[in-house]
Design a protein around this motif. Structure first.
Motif, PDB file in Angstrom:
ATOM      1  N   LEU A   1       0.985  -1.165   0.118  1.00 45.77           N
ATOM      2  CA  LEU A   1       0.064  -0.168   0.026  1.00 45.77           C
ATOM      3  C   LEU A   1       0.848   1.279   0.111  1.00 45.77           C
ATOM      4  CD1 LEU A   1      -2.806  -1.195   2.428  1.00 45.77           C
ATOM      5  CD2 LEU A   1      -3.057  -0.595  -0.063  1.00 45.77           C
ATOM      6  N   VAL A   2       2.119   1.170   0.675  1.00 42.34           N
ATOM      7  CA  VAL A   2       2.842   2.499   0.775  1.00 42.34           C
ATOM      8  C   VAL A   2       3.842   2.564  -0.353  1.00 42.34           C
ATOM      9  CG1 VAL A   2       2.507   2.538   3.218  1.00 42.34           C
ATOM     10  CG2 VAL A   2       4.580   1.486   2.410  1.00 42.34           C
ATOM     11  N   SER A   3       3.871   1.586  -1.037  1.00 42.64           N
ATOM     12  CA  SER A   3       5.098   1.484  -2.114  1.00 42.64           C
ATOM     13  C   SER A   3       5.108   2.566  -3.209  1.00 42.64           C
ATOM     14  CB  SER A   3       5.068   0.039  -2.783  1.00 42.64           C
ATOM     15  OG  SER A   3       4.107  -0.382  -3.433  1.00 42.64           O
ATOM     16  N   ALA A   4       3.827   2.702  -3.592  1.00 40.30           N
ATOM     17  CA  ALA A   4       3.575   3.828  -4.493  1.00 40.30           C
ATOM     18  C   ALA A   4       4.342   5.070  -4.256  1.00 40.30           C
ATOM     19  CB  ALA A   4       2.138   4.032  -4.987  1.00 40.30           C
ATOM     20  N   ARG A   5       4.314   5.452  -2.981  1.00 37.96           N
ATOM     21  CA  ARG A   5       4.751   6.589  -2.547  1.00 37.96           C
ATOM     22  C   ARG A   5       6.296   6.399  -2.376  1.00 37.96           C
ATOM     23  NH1 ARG A   5      -0.009   9.003  -0.556  1.00 37.96           N
ATOM     24  NH2 ARG A   5       0.855  10.687   0.691  1.00 37.96           N
ATOM     25  N   LYS A   6       6.767   5.520  -2.718  1.00 34.35           N
ATOM     26  CA  LYS A   6       8.598   5.226  -2.581  1.00 34.35           C
ATOM     27  C   LYS A   6       8.943   5.212  -1.158  1.00 34.35           C
ATOM     28  CE  LYS A   6       8.782   5.633  -6.892  1.00 34.35           C
ATOM     29  NZ  LYS A   6       8.803   4.223  -7.701  1.00 34.35           N
ATOM     30  N   ILE A   7       8.040   4.633  -0.245  1.00 29.70           N
ATOM     31  CA  ILE A   7       8.356   4.609   1.267  1.00 29.70           C
ATOM     32  C   ILE A   7       9.068   3.116   1.232  1.00 29.70           C
ATOM     33  CG2 ILE A   7       7.592   4.363   3.839  1.00 29.70           C
ATOM     34  CD1 ILE A   7       5.179   6.189   2.646  1.00 29.70           C
ATOM     35  N   ASP A   8      10.238   2.915   1.297  1.00 23.85           N
ATOM     36  CA  ASP A   8      11.118   1.792   1.020  1.00 23.85           C
ATOM     37  C   ASP A   8      11.276   0.871   2.243  1.00 23.85           C
ATOM     38  OD1 ASP A   8      12.067   2.242  -1.827  1.00 23.85           O
ATOM     39  OD2 ASP A   8      12.935   4.004  -0.824  1.00 23.85           O
ATOM     40  N   THR A   9      11.223   1.500   3.447  1.00 24.76           N
ATOM     41  CA  THR A   9      11.585   1.003   4.679  1.00 24.76           C
ATOM     42  C   THR A   9      10.392   1.231   5.566  1.00 24.76           C
ATOM     43  OG1 THR A   9      14.049   1.172   4.394  1.00 24.76           O
ATOM     44  CG2 THR A   9      13.402   0.660   6.488  1.00 24.76           C
ATOM     45  N   VAL A  10       9.850   0.144   6.203  1.00 24.83           N
ATOM     46  CA  VAL A  10       8.667   0.330   7.256  1.00 24.83           C
ATOM     47  C   VAL A  10       9.167  -0.376   8.635  1.00 24.83           C
ATOM     48  CG1 VAL A  10       6.157   0.064   7.723  1.00 24.83           C
ATOM     49  CG2 VAL A  10       7.095   0.503   5.383  1.00 24.83           C
ATOM     50  N   LEU A  11       9.056   0.085   9.646  1.00 20.83           N
ATOM     51  CA  LEU A  11       9.201  -0.306  10.794  1.00 20.83           C
ATOM     52  C   LEU A  11       7.895  -0.172  11.573  1.00 20.83           C
ATOM     53  CD1 LEU A  11      12.758   1.036  12.053  1.00 20.83           C
ATOM     54  CD2 LEU A  11      12.236  -0.966  10.495  1.00 20.83           C
ATOM     55  N   ILE A  12       7.330  -1.140  11.994  1.00 22.63           N
ATOM     56  CA  ILE A  12       6.031  -1.290  12.735  1.00 22.63           C
ATOM     57  C   ILE A  12       6.257  -1.879  14.035  1.00 22.63           C
ATOM     58  CG2 ILE A  12       3.663  -1.648  12.493  1.00 22.63           C
ATOM     59  CD1 ILE A  12       3.697  -1.302   9.825  1.00 22.63           C
ATOM     60  N   CYS A  13       6.153  -1.274  15.237  1.00 19.22           N
ATOM     61  CA  CYS A  13       6.561  -1.720  16.460  1.00 19.22           C
ATOM     62  C   CYS A  13       5.239  -1.833  17.317  1.00 19.22           C
ATOM     63  CB  CYS A  13       7.673  -0.957  17.148  1.00 19.22           C
ATOM     64  SG  CYS A  13       9.125  -0.686  16.039  1.00 19.22           S
ATOM     65  N   GLY A  14       5.214  -3.125  17.962  1.00 15.76           N
ATOM     66  CA  GLY A  14       3.977  -3.031  19.099  1.00 15.76           C
ATOM     67  C   GLY A  14       4.900  -2.561  20.265  1.00 15.76           C
ATOM     68  N   SER A  15       3.892  -1.871  21.260  1.00 10.02           N
ATOM     69  CA  SER A  15       4.270  -1.765  22.469  1.00 10.02           C
ATOM     70  C   SER A  15       4.401  -2.802  23.555  1.00 10.02           C
ATOM     71  CB  SER A  15       3.629  -0.539  23.145  1.00 10.02           C
ATOM     72  OG  SER A  15       2.177  -1.208  23.277  1.00 10.02           O
ATOM     73  N   HIS A  16       3.771  -3.804  23.094  1.00 11.56           N
ATOM     74  CA  HIS A  16       3.944  -4.902  23.857  1.00 11.56           C
ATOM     75  C   HIS A  16       2.889  -4.982  24.827  1.00 11.56           C
ATOM     76  CE1 HIS A  16       4.883  -9.110  24.583  1.00 11.56           C
ATOM     77  NE2 HIS A  16       5.654  -9.043  25.791  1.00 11.56           N
ATOM     78  N   THR A  17       1.738  -4.191  25.009  1.00 10.44           N
ATOM     79  CA  THR A  17       0.814  -4.061  26.001  1.00 10.44           C
ATOM     80  C   THR A  17       0.201  -5.449  25.926  1.00 10.44           C
ATOM     81  OG1 THR A  17      -1.335  -3.165  26.505  1.00 10.44           O
ATOM     82  CG2 THR A  17      -0.828  -3.103  24.207  1.00 10.44           C
ATOM     83  N   HIS A  18      -0.316  -6.126  27.135  1.00  8.61           N
ATOM     84  CA  HIS A  18      -0.845  -7.281  27.306  1.00  8.61           C
ATOM     85  C   HIS A  18      -2.542  -7.220  27.259  1.00  8.61           C
ATOM     86  CE1 HIS A  18       3.184  -8.815  27.576  1.00  8.61           C
ATOM     87  NE2 HIS A  18       2.817  -9.738  28.016  1.00  8.61           N
ATOM     88  N   HIS A  19      -2.753  -5.865  27.018  1.00 13.70           N
ATOM     89  CA  HIS A  19      -4.122  -5.514  26.741  1.00 13.70           C
ATOM     90  C   HIS A  19      -4.639  -5.182  25.534  1.00 13.70           C
ATOM     91  CE1 HIS A  19      -4.032  -6.285  31.112  1.00 13.70           C
ATOM     92  NE2 HIS A  19      -5.233  -5.990  31.380  1.00 13.70           N
ATOM     93  N   GLY A  20      -4.130  -5.694  24.261  1.00 14.79           N
ATOM     94  CA  GLY A  20      -4.592  -5.382  23.025  1.00 14.79           C
ATOM     95  C   GLY A  20      -5.176  -6.563  22.742  1.00 14.79           C
TER      96      GLY A  20
END
Length: 443
Positions: free
Chosen positions: A102-121
């Motif tokens: 979905l983001v490749s068309a905007r030339k966003i080559d690197t994506v880091l998606i991090c969870g906080s690790h909450t145990h209430h999600g």
């Protein structure tokens, strides 16, 4: 194992441009930064992530909304997106594929998606197949299908808001966490609180990223309501005090828990106290020299064997009893043919190295990275772009205990060390520290 170096040419080219620009006396190059957010709270009850004892009990409400904050950083033609979200883990491989598409068309080559690790999600792993979620947990399956579009939308929104910006970084050590695993003394901890401040050219803050390492488990497990736990209170404190968006990124928290003082019991009080420390650190950056506006990235892929037979019918039964069968079928399907991990290493200017790991690294990995990287700031982003359970050190695995034994850390012995070692090579290579080495081609 395969490794791909991307953006190295952009990094070195921009670095050369920066020196040439200074020599000419022209306006120096700069980062461009944009920030956005989205709400990732399920709108219907779903099974909750984090505590096996809950099994497949559905959520019963919302203590506080779950949010994802995105920042896009551009240097030259290279773009990096970082997302900090109030979820227990990073996205599944299928989700990452969808987001990147979905983001490749905007030339966003690197994506880091991090969870906080909450145990209430919410649980993220359920899929639309009989026995894997379909029919019994359709609301959770629908949520998992929608989540990648929400996260990609926040990234694209941030990309639309790009504006010239400078980056400044500071860190300090605090006694706000403790080692919950080892019985050996002295018990290692990573006490470092780090803030990354994104400033407009006039010096006014645009956004703040806060990095710290401690399990967000201060909300009682018996509470079946969604909550961001202490990272949500931390983030709210920073935003209230500084009037700018704040991302929280979890570090090497695999063996670390919060260490609250008497006045800081509970997630709200602890998060506020830690948030005020972050605010003080952010303010200390007034007038500090900014990071040179260059961006280098390396991506490494590994195929690790497992310490236990995850295809065994006995293990499927045992894990299914500990958690619940539909969740376990999805997870063991992902891990059954080996743990195919992806790590991303980022170098910002000559000040910050980031190593993003798809699981729960023990804090010694972060300590050793910082000792060896020869950078002012070196951070491990945990729970990022996937989740392959715990990454203990070799010594911790030998000691055993929760998070280090093979049942909760089925990845091959020494996997964490191999990922960190590879990232260290990348960090030095991105700075051209291996004389005579031929640069790798940029795909």
């Amino acid at each position: 194992m395969t490794a791909t170096i991307i953006h190295r040419a952009a990094f070195l080219g921009l670095l050369a441009t920066a020196f040439a620009t200074v020599a000419r006396g022209d306006e120096p190059p700069t980062f461009r930064v944009g920030v956005a957010e989205c709400d990732v709270t399920p709108d219907k009850p779903t099974p909750m992530w984090g505590y096996g004892a809950r099994h497949d009990k559905l959520s019963e409400g919302v203590l506080d909304r779950l949010r994802a904050k995105a920042v896009v950083i551009q240097a030259g033609e290279a773009k990096l997106a970082i997302v900090g979200m109030d979820l227990g883990r990073g996205p599944t491989p299928a989700m990452m594929d969808r987001i990147r598409s979905l983001v490749s068309a905007r030339k966003i080559d690197t994506v880091l998606i991090c969870g906080s690790h909450t145990h209430h999600g919410p649980v993220l792993e359920l899929t639309d197949r009989p026995g894997y979620g379909q029919g019994k947990f359709d609301d959770a399956v629908a949520y998992a299908k929608k989540l990648p579009d929400l996260l990609a939308g926040a990234i694209l929104d941030a990309d639309q808001k790009l504006e010239p910006a400078q980056i400044r970084i500071a860190g300090r050590d605090l006694a706000f966490n403790r080692n919950r695993h080892t019985k050996r003394e002295p018990k290692p901890v990573d006490p470092r609180l780090t803030v990354i401040r994104f400033d407009r050219p006039d010096g006014a803050p645009l956004a703040v990223l806060v990095h710290f390492s401690a399990h967000p488990v201060m909300t009682p497990g018996a509470v079946l309501s969604f909550s961001a736990d202490y990272p949500g209170a931390l983030r709210n404190t920073v935003e209230q005090e500084l009037k700018v968006p704040c991302l929280f990124i979890q570090g090497s928290a695999g063996n670390l828990s919060p260490n609250p003082q008497a006045a800081d019991r509970g997630p709200a009080a602890f998060g506020r106290s830690l948030g005020l420390q972050a605010v003080e650190l952010v303010k200390s950056l007034n007038g500090a020299p900014p990071v040179r506006p260059t961006l280098g990235v390396a991506v490494d892929r590994f195929d690790f064997p497992t310490r236990v037979n995850l295809k065994s019918a006995v293990n499927l039964l045992l894990y299914g009893r500990a958690f619940f069968p539909e969740l376990v079928r999805n997870i063991l399907e992902e891990y059954g043919d080996g743990m195919k991990t992806e790590t991303t290493t980022v170098l910002l200017g000559d000040q910050l190295g980031v190593v993003a790991l798809p699981g729960e690294p023990f804090c010694q990995h972060a300590l050793r990275l910082r000792e060896r990287a020869d950078l002012p700031h070196a951070l491990v982003f945990g729970y990022c772009n996937g989740h392959f359970l715990y990454f203990p050190t070799i010594e911790a695995a030998a000691e055993g205990g929760y998070g280090a034994d093979a049942t909760m850390s089925p990845i091959a012995l020494g996997a964490g060390e191999r990922m960190i070692d590879r990232a260290l090579v990348d960090l030095f290579r991105l700075r051209g520290k291996f004389p005579g080495e031929q640069p790798k081609p940029v795909p």
